[in-house]
Scaffold this active site. Sequence first.
Site: not given
Length: 257
Positions: A49, A60
Amino acid sequence: MNRIDSKFEYLKENNKKALIPYICAGDDSLKKTEETVYLLEESGADIIELGIPYSDPLADGPVVQAAALCALNNGFKISSFFDTVAQIRENSQIPLVCMVYYSSIIGYGCEKFVEGCIRSGIDGLIVPDLPYEEYDELMPLLENTELYLIPLVAITSWDRIKMLVEKSRGFVYCVSSLGVTGERKSFDERVDTFIKEVKKYTDTPACIGFGISTKEDVERFDKIADGVIVGSAIVRRMHECNGDMNMVKDFVRELKG
Protein backbone atom coordinates in the site's frame (compact mmCIF):
# COMPACT_ATOMS: atom_id res chain seq x y z
CA MET A 1 -6.86 -10.70 -14.00
CA ASN A 2 -6.14 -7.91 -11.54
CA ARG A 3 -2.88 -8.55 -9.68
CA ILE A 4 -4.69 -8.41 -6.34
CA ASP A 5 -7.04 -11.22 -7.41
CA SER A 6 -4.12 -13.28 -8.67
CA LYS A 7 -2.25 -12.84 -5.39
CA PHE A 8 -5.17 -13.88 -3.21
CA GLU A 9 -5.85 -16.85 -5.47
CA TYR A 10 -2.23 -17.95 -5.02
CA LEU A 11 -2.35 -17.41 -1.25
CA LYS A 12 -5.58 -19.40 -0.93
CA GLU A 13 -4.17 -22.29 -2.95
CA ASN A 14 -1.13 -22.36 -0.65
CA ASN A 15 -3.07 -21.87 2.60
CA LYS A 16 -1.38 -18.54 3.32
CA LYS A 17 -2.53 -15.09 4.38
CA ALA A 18 -1.58 -11.72 2.88
CA LEU A 19 0.94 -9.37 4.44
CA ILE A 20 0.30 -5.82 3.21
CA PRO A 21 2.89 -3.24 4.32
CA TYR A 22 2.07 0.46 4.04
CA ILE A 23 4.64 3.13 3.21
CA CYS A 24 4.19 6.82 2.45
CA ALA A 25 5.26 7.62 -1.10
CA GLY A 26 7.96 10.26 -1.27
CA ASP A 27 9.02 9.81 2.36
CA ASP A 28 12.67 10.84 1.99
CA SER A 29 12.32 10.63 -1.81
CA LEU A 30 10.41 8.78 -4.52
CA LYS A 31 13.63 6.97 -5.42
CA LYS A 32 13.68 5.67 -1.83
CA THR A 33 10.04 4.65 -2.25
CA GLU A 34 10.92 2.59 -5.32
CA GLU A 35 13.83 0.92 -3.52
CA THR A 36 11.63 0.19 -0.50
CA VAL A 37 8.99 -1.51 -2.66
CA TYR A 38 11.63 -3.93 -3.93
CA LEU A 39 12.93 -4.49 -0.40
CA LEU A 40 9.44 -5.20 0.95
CA GLU A 41 8.70 -7.64 -1.85
CA GLU A 42 12.01 -9.41 -1.25
CA SER A 43 11.16 -9.60 2.47
CA GLY A 44 7.84 -11.37 1.89
CA ALA A 45 5.23 -8.67 1.28
CA ASP A 46 2.30 -9.88 -0.82
CA ILE A 47 0.71 -6.51 -1.64
CA ILE A 48 2.06 -3.03 -0.95
CA GLU A 49 0.00 0.00 0.00
CA LEU A 50 1.47 3.30 -1.15
CA GLY A 51 0.12 6.37 0.59
CA ILE A 52 -0.08 9.67 -1.24
CA PRO A 53 0.92 12.34 1.31
CA TYR A 54 -1.74 14.83 2.30
CA SER A 55 -1.47 17.88 4.55
CA ASP A 56 -4.64 17.26 6.60
CA PRO A 57 -5.18 13.49 6.88
CA LEU A 58 -8.20 12.36 8.90
CA ALA A 59 -7.17 8.73 9.37
CA ASP A 60 -3.40 8.96 9.88
CA GLY A 61 -1.65 8.85 13.23
CA PRO A 62 1.49 10.85 14.13
CA VAL A 63 4.04 8.46 12.55
CA VAL A 64 2.36 8.47 9.14
CA GLN A 65 1.64 12.20 9.39
CA ALA A 66 5.35 12.86 9.95
CA ALA A 67 6.22 10.77 6.89
CA ALA A 68 3.68 12.68 4.80
CA LEU A 69 5.06 16.02 5.98
CA CYS A 70 8.57 14.90 5.04
CA ALA A 71 7.36 13.95 1.55
CA LEU A 72 5.50 17.22 1.03
CA ASN A 73 8.46 19.26 2.26
CA ASN A 74 10.61 17.43 -0.29
CA GLY A 75 8.36 18.56 -3.13
CA PHE A 76 6.16 15.48 -3.66
CA LYS A 77 4.12 15.61 -6.87
CA ILE A 78 1.43 13.13 -7.93
CA SER A 79 2.71 13.16 -11.53
CA SER A 80 6.15 12.09 -10.28
CA PHE A 81 4.49 9.41 -8.15
CA PHE A 82 2.95 7.89 -11.28
CA ASP A 83 6.36 7.97 -12.98
CA THR A 84 7.79 6.06 -10.02
CA VAL A 85 5.05 3.43 -10.16
CA ALA A 86 5.68 2.99 -13.89
CA GLN A 87 9.37 2.48 -13.12
CA ILE A 88 8.50 -0.12 -10.46
CA ARG A 89 6.35 -1.93 -13.01
CA GLU A 90 9.41 -2.43 -15.21
CA ASN A 91 10.91 -4.54 -12.44
CA SER A 92 8.05 -5.94 -10.35
CA GLN A 93 4.50 -7.18 -10.69
CA ILE A 94 3.66 -7.08 -6.97
CA PRO A 95 0.12 -5.72 -6.45
CA LEU A 96 0.17 -2.01 -5.57
CA VAL A 97 -2.68 -0.23 -3.80
CA CYS A 98 -2.78 3.55 -3.52
CA MET A 99 -4.16 5.17 -0.36
CA VAL A 100 -5.23 8.66 -1.35
CA TYR A 101 -7.56 11.30 0.06
CA TYR A 102 -10.34 12.33 -2.29
CA SER A 103 -9.34 15.96 -1.97
CA SER A 104 -6.05 15.06 -3.67
CA ILE A 105 -7.88 13.26 -6.48
CA ILE A 106 -10.15 16.26 -7.05
CA GLY A 107 -7.21 18.66 -6.97
CA TYR A 108 -5.33 16.61 -9.55
CA GLY A 109 -8.44 15.96 -11.66
CA CYS A 110 -10.51 12.79 -11.25
CA GLU A 111 -10.21 11.49 -14.82
CA LYS A 112 -6.55 12.43 -14.99
CA PHE A 113 -5.86 10.67 -11.68
CA VAL A 114 -7.62 7.45 -12.70
CA GLU A 115 -5.83 7.48 -16.05
CA GLY A 116 -2.52 7.92 -14.22
CA CYS A 117 -3.26 4.94 -11.97
CA ILE A 118 -4.16 2.70 -14.90
CA ARG A 119 -1.27 3.83 -17.09
CA SER A 120 1.36 3.42 -14.38
CA GLY A 121 0.11 0.12 -12.97
CA ILE A 122 -1.81 0.78 -9.75
CA ASP A 123 -4.20 -2.08 -8.92
CA GLY A 124 -6.45 -0.58 -6.25
CA LEU A 125 -7.51 2.66 -4.55
CA ILE A 126 -8.28 3.26 -0.88
CA VAL A 127 -10.02 6.62 -0.43
CA PRO A 128 -10.69 7.16 3.30
CA ASP A 129 -12.60 10.44 2.96
CA LEU A 130 -14.98 9.26 0.23
CA PRO A 131 -18.24 8.07 1.85
CA TYR A 132 -20.26 5.32 0.20
CA GLU A 133 -23.02 7.79 -0.63
CA GLU A 134 -20.59 9.68 -2.88
CA TYR A 135 -19.10 6.66 -4.67
CA ASP A 136 -21.01 7.70 -7.79
CA GLU A 137 -18.53 10.52 -8.28
CA LEU A 138 -15.64 8.07 -8.79
CA MET A 139 -17.06 4.65 -9.64
CA PRO A 140 -18.13 5.45 -13.23
CA LEU A 141 -14.47 6.15 -14.04
CA LEU A 142 -13.49 2.70 -12.75
CA GLU A 143 -16.11 0.68 -14.62
CA ASN A 144 -14.69 -1.69 -17.21
CA THR A 145 -11.19 -1.22 -15.77
CA GLU A 146 -8.97 -3.41 -13.60
CA LEU A 147 -8.53 -0.57 -11.08
CA TYR A 148 -10.43 -1.51 -7.94
CA LEU A 149 -11.95 0.76 -5.29
CA ILE A 150 -11.13 -0.95 -1.98
CA PRO A 151 -13.86 -0.28 0.63
CA LEU A 152 -12.90 0.82 4.13
CA VAL A 153 -15.24 -0.70 6.71
CA ALA A 154 -15.08 0.55 10.29
CA ILE A 155 -15.87 -1.48 13.37
CA THR A 156 -18.70 0.98 14.03
CA SER A 157 -20.32 0.30 10.63
CA TRP A 158 -22.50 -2.67 11.66
CA ASP A 159 -25.66 -1.45 9.92
CA ARG A 160 -23.73 -0.57 6.76
CA ILE A 161 -21.47 -3.61 6.34
CA LYS A 162 -23.64 -5.41 3.78
CA MET A 163 -24.04 -2.26 1.69
CA LEU A 164 -20.31 -1.44 1.82
CA VAL A 165 -18.96 -4.88 0.86
CA GLU A 166 -21.49 -6.59 -1.39
CA LYS A 167 -19.97 -5.16 -4.61
CA SER A 168 -16.39 -5.03 -3.35
CA ARG A 169 -13.41 -6.01 -5.47
CA GLY A 170 -9.83 -6.81 -4.52
CA PHE A 171 -10.16 -6.90 -0.76
CA VAL A 172 -12.11 -5.25 2.04
CA TYR A 173 -10.06 -3.04 4.37
CA CYS A 174 -11.41 -3.74 7.86
CA VAL A 175 -10.50 -1.08 10.42
CA SER A 176 -9.66 -2.87 13.68
CA SER A 177 -10.17 -0.04 16.15
CA LEU A 178 -11.53 3.42 16.70
CA GLY A 179 -9.25 6.38 16.05
CA VAL A 180 -6.34 6.89 13.69
CA THR A 181 -3.53 4.65 12.47
CA GLY A 182 -0.76 3.76 14.90
CA GLU A 183 0.72 0.93 16.94
CA ARG A 184 -1.56 -0.44 19.66
CA LYS A 185 -1.26 -2.76 22.63
CA SER A 186 -4.89 -3.91 22.45
CA PHE A 187 -7.78 -4.02 19.99
CA ASP A 188 -11.50 -3.47 20.19
CA GLU A 189 -13.12 -6.51 21.82
CA ARG A 190 -15.67 -6.68 18.99
CA VAL A 191 -13.07 -7.20 16.26
CA ASP A 192 -13.52 -10.99 15.85
CA THR A 193 -17.29 -10.67 15.51
CA PHE A 194 -16.78 -7.73 13.15
CA ILE A 195 -14.61 -9.76 10.76
CA LYS A 196 -17.13 -12.61 10.78
CA GLU A 197 -19.88 -10.14 9.92
CA VAL A 198 -17.90 -8.77 6.96
CA LYS A 199 -17.19 -12.27 5.64
CA LYS A 200 -20.87 -13.17 5.96
CA TYR A 201 -21.73 -10.71 3.19
CA THR A 202 -18.88 -11.15 0.70
CA ASP A 203 -16.38 -13.65 -0.67
CA THR A 204 -13.94 -10.79 -1.26
CA PRO A 205 -10.91 -11.26 1.02
CA ALA A 206 -11.14 -9.36 4.31
CA CYS A 207 -7.90 -7.73 5.48
CA ILE A 208 -7.48 -5.96 8.78
CA GLY A 209 -5.46 -2.85 9.54
CA PHE A 210 -4.91 -0.05 12.10
CA GLY A 211 -2.67 -0.91 15.02
CA ILE A 212 -1.10 -4.17 13.85
CA SER A 213 2.56 -3.95 14.77
CA THR A 214 3.92 -7.29 16.04
CA LYS A 215 4.27 -10.89 14.94
CA GLU A 216 1.79 -11.79 17.68
CA ASP A 217 -0.76 -9.40 16.19
CA VAL A 218 -0.29 -10.97 12.76
CA GLU A 219 -0.69 -14.49 14.14
CA ARG A 220 -3.81 -13.44 16.01
CA PHE A 221 -5.54 -11.94 12.98
CA ASP A 222 -4.35 -14.59 10.51
CA LYS A 223 -6.83 -16.88 12.27
CA ILE A 224 -9.85 -14.75 11.36
CA ALA A 225 -8.89 -12.56 8.38
CA ASP A 226 -7.39 -13.10 4.93
CA GLY A 227 -4.57 -10.64 5.47
CA VAL A 228 -3.14 -7.89 7.64
CA ILE A 229 -2.06 -4.33 6.85
CA VAL A 230 0.95 -2.98 8.76
CA GLY A 231 1.81 0.70 8.43
CA SER A 232 3.07 2.77 11.34
CA ALA A 233 5.36 0.05 12.70
CA ILE A 234 7.15 -0.13 9.34
CA VAL A 235 7.24 3.62 8.73
CA ARG A 236 8.66 4.18 12.22
CA ARG A 237 11.47 1.72 11.59
CA MET A 238 12.25 3.41 8.28
CA HIS A 239 12.80 6.65 10.19
CA GLU A 240 14.78 5.07 13.02
CA CYS A 241 17.11 2.85 11.01
CA ASN A 242 19.56 5.63 10.03
CA GLY A 243 19.70 4.34 6.48
CA ASP A 244 20.21 0.68 7.44
CA MET A 245 17.10 -0.82 5.89
CA ASN A 246 18.06 -4.27 7.16
CA MET A 247 16.04 -3.33 10.25
CA VAL A 248 12.95 -2.97 8.07
CA LYS A 249 13.74 -6.08 6.06
CA ASP A 250 14.17 -8.22 9.19
CA PHE A 251 10.97 -6.86 10.72
CA VAL A 252 8.88 -7.65 7.62
CA ARG A 253 10.39 -11.13 7.38
CA GLU A 254 9.47 -11.69 11.03
CA LEU A 255 5.89 -10.60 10.38
CA LYS A 256 5.62 -12.85 7.35
CA GLY A 257 7.03 -15.76 9.33
